[in-house]
Design a protein around this motif. Structure first.
Motif, PDB file in Angstrom:
ATOM      1  N   SER A 184      -3.973   5.268  -5.156  1.00 15.40           N
ATOM      2  CA  SER A 184      -3.565   4.339  -4.109  1.00 15.40           C
ATOM      3  C   SER A 184      -3.155   3.047  -4.789  1.00 15.40           C
ATOM      4  O   SER A 184      -3.933   2.457  -5.530  1.00 15.40           O
ATOM      5  N   HIS A 198       0.847  -1.192   0.000  1.00 13.03           N
ATOM      6  CA  HIS A 198       0.000   0.000   0.000  1.00 13.03           C
ATOM      7  C   HIS A 198       0.879   1.237   0.000  1.00 13.03           C
ATOM      8  O   HIS A 198       1.750   1.397   0.847  1.00 13.03           O
ATOM      9  N   THR A 251      -2.241  -0.706  -4.285  1.00 14.52           N
ATOM     10  CA  THR A 251      -2.372  -1.788  -3.314  1.00 14.52           C
ATOM     11  C   THR A 251      -2.125  -3.113  -4.014  1.00 14.52           C
ATOM     12  O   THR A 251      -2.259  -3.210  -5.235  1.00 14.52           O
TER      13      THR A 251
END
Length: 93
Positions: free
Chosen positions: A76, A60, A78
């Motif tokens: 983001s 992350h 991830t």
């Protein structure tokens, strides 16, 4: 969403990823990545990726990407690393 084969470095993207990132993802990720990730964030995401694979922990981090028109977006990143029965990293999804 992406699925990376860590042995071949081939990345499969889900529908809509090009729209979200604002870039053509038909090229190899090794070619696309340096063009879209903000230079100040490249080491951050590479380090997070390596740490995730090495430690078997989820990936992350948040990075800036530049679309084909120069617009900057925060995304983001991830992922979850997967390993062979021998403990070799084989996928990141």
């Amino acid at each position: 969403v992406y699925d990376t084969d860590l042995r071949t470095k081939e990345v499969t993207w889900t529908d809509g990823a090009e729209e979200i990132l604002g870039v053509d993802l038909s090229s190899n990720i090794a070619e696309v990545f340096p063009r879209i990730v903000d230079p100040a964030d490249i080491d951050l995401v590479l380090d997070a990726y390596r740490i995730s694979i090495t430690n078997g922990k989820p990936l992350h981090c948040e990075v800036r990407v530049h679309d084909r028109f120069g617009k900057v977006r925060w995304i983001s990143v991830t992922g979850t690393p997967y390993y062979s029965e021998e403990g070799v990293p084989i996928r990141m999804i």
